[in-house]
Design an enzyme around this catalytic site. Sequence first.
Site, PDB file in Angstrom:
ATOM      1  N   GLY A   1      39.533  36.769  36.460  1.00  0.00           N
ATOM      2  CA  GLY A   1      40.160  37.917  37.095  1.00  0.00           C
ATOM      3  C   GLY A   1      39.245  38.513  38.147  1.00  0.00           C
ATOM      4  N   CYS A   2      39.822  39.290  39.059  1.00  0.00           N
ATOM      5  CA  CYS A   2      39.032  39.866  40.154  1.00  0.00           C
ATOM      6  C   CYS A   2      38.046  40.913  39.647  1.00  0.00           C
ATOM      7  CB  CYS A   2      39.949  40.446  41.217  1.00  0.00           C
ATOM      8  SG  CYS A   2      41.263  41.520  40.597  1.00  0.00           S
ATOM      9  N   PHE A   3      38.511  41.847  38.825  1.00  0.00           N
ATOM     10  CA  PHE A   3      37.601  42.857  38.284  1.00  0.00           C
ATOM     11  C   PHE A   3      36.491  42.232  37.438  1.00  0.00           C
ATOM     12  CE2 PHE A   3      41.264  45.906  38.865  1.00  0.00           C
ATOM     13  CZ  PHE A   3      40.614  46.746  39.759  1.00  0.00           C
TER      14      PHE A   3
ATOM     15  N   THR B   1      35.185  39.254  37.698  1.00  0.00           N
ATOM     16  CA  THR B   1      34.250  38.560  38.588  1.00  0.00           C
ATOM     17  C   THR B   1      33.224  39.527  39.147  1.00  0.00           C
ATOM     18  OG1 THR B   1      35.833  36.835  39.208  1.00  0.00           O
ATOM     19  CG2 THR B   1      34.048  37.276  40.748  1.00  0.00           C
ATOM     20  N   SER B   2      33.695  40.625  39.694  1.00  0.00           N
ATOM     21  CA  SER B   2      32.799  41.618  40.286  1.00  0.00           C
ATOM     22  C   SER B   2      31.864  42.223  39.239  1.00  0.00           C
ATOM     23  CB  SER B   2      33.634  42.716  40.955  1.00  0.00           C
ATOM     24  OG  SER B   2      32.819  43.740  41.465  1.00  0.00           O
TER      25      SER B   2
END
Length: 334
Positions: A148-150, A152-153
Site C-alpha cells: 500500500g502507499c501509506f 510504503t512511505s
Amino acid sequence: MNHINVGVVGATGYTGLELVKMLLLHPNFKLNYIANSEGGTTISELHPSLSGVCDIEVQKADVEVMVKNCELVFLALPHKTAMAYVKPLIAKGVKVVDLSADYRLPQDTYEAFYTKHTDVQNLSHVVYGLPEMFRQELKSAKLVANPGCFPTSAILGLLPFMSKRLKNTPIIIDAKTGVSGAGKKLSETTHFVNINDNLFAYNPLMHRHAPEIANKLQVSFDEVNFVAHLVPVTRGMLSSIYIQVEDNFDAGAILKEYYKNEVFVRTSDKPVDMKNVAGTNFCDIYVKQKGNLLFIASAIDNLMRGASSQAIVNANLMMGLDEDVGVPNIAYVP
C-alpha cells in the site's frame, strides 16, 4: 532483444494508467494485453491523454486470454476482485504483481479489515513487494503483493530506526496524501467543493493500512497509531513519523548508512516534500532527533512509489532484470 509479454488488468483507474504509460516505454516489457471489467473500448478512449500515443484495445478481462498472451500480469483491481484472477493465473504459470490488498496480510488480519479470503493457498508463498526488505525473495517470486502507499512511505521511514526504538512505545504516523489516492471513482469525500481549500483526517487510528505497517515491522497493531489525511493536491504523500528512542546517536548518519546502496531511496539533510518525488519511484527521507524523540519525514508519489512504479520494479526483479529498468527518475517539477 526478446521482449517479455505483459498485461494490465484494471486499466480504467489512475494506477492502471500509470502502469500503461511506463510499460509503453519499457525496453524489455511488451504491453500485450489490456483489460477491464467491461472491454469494448481502447486505452486512448479510456484515457484521452494517450490519444495519438497508444490505441491498444481494452478487452473484457478473461483469464484464458491472459494466459495465452502474457508471461506476467499486473492486477490494478480493488481488493476481493483481484484474488479471483490470481488463483487461476498462478495455477496456469503466469506470474502476477497484485496492486490490491488481497495478499499483503495474513488471513486473519485480512479478514478482520477487509473481507473473506478466497485464495488462502497462495498466501503461503506470496512475497511482499518492498524491494528494500525482500529483494532476494522477489527475484524468485511468482506472486507479489505490491505494498500500500501509506505503508510504503511509513515502513521505509521507520526501518533504519526500529532497533533504536524503545520497545512497546507508540509509533505515531501522521500522513497526508493527494486526492488521486482515493481512486478515480467519484465520491462526496473527493468532490471538489469538499476537498478544495480543506484538510481532514479519515478513519483515524483504524485505517486498513495500519495493520499492514504493523505486520511488516513485526510489532503489534496496538503500537501503530496511524492517521491519514486527505489534502487538496493531485498526487503525492508525506508521512510525519514520531518514535521514542533509547539514547543519543547520529540519526542522519544511521539513515544514510542504511540506504547507501538503494537506488530509489534518497536521504536528505533538509525536510522533504512531495513535489520533488512526483512522477518518480523515489522515496525521500529526512530525520531529526530531539532528546528521546525521533522525527522522520518520508515523501513518495502515492501513484508511483505507492503503487505503479513500485509494481514495475517488482516485475523487473521477478523477470531477472535490473530493478530500475524503465522506471522514471525525473520529478514533475515545477
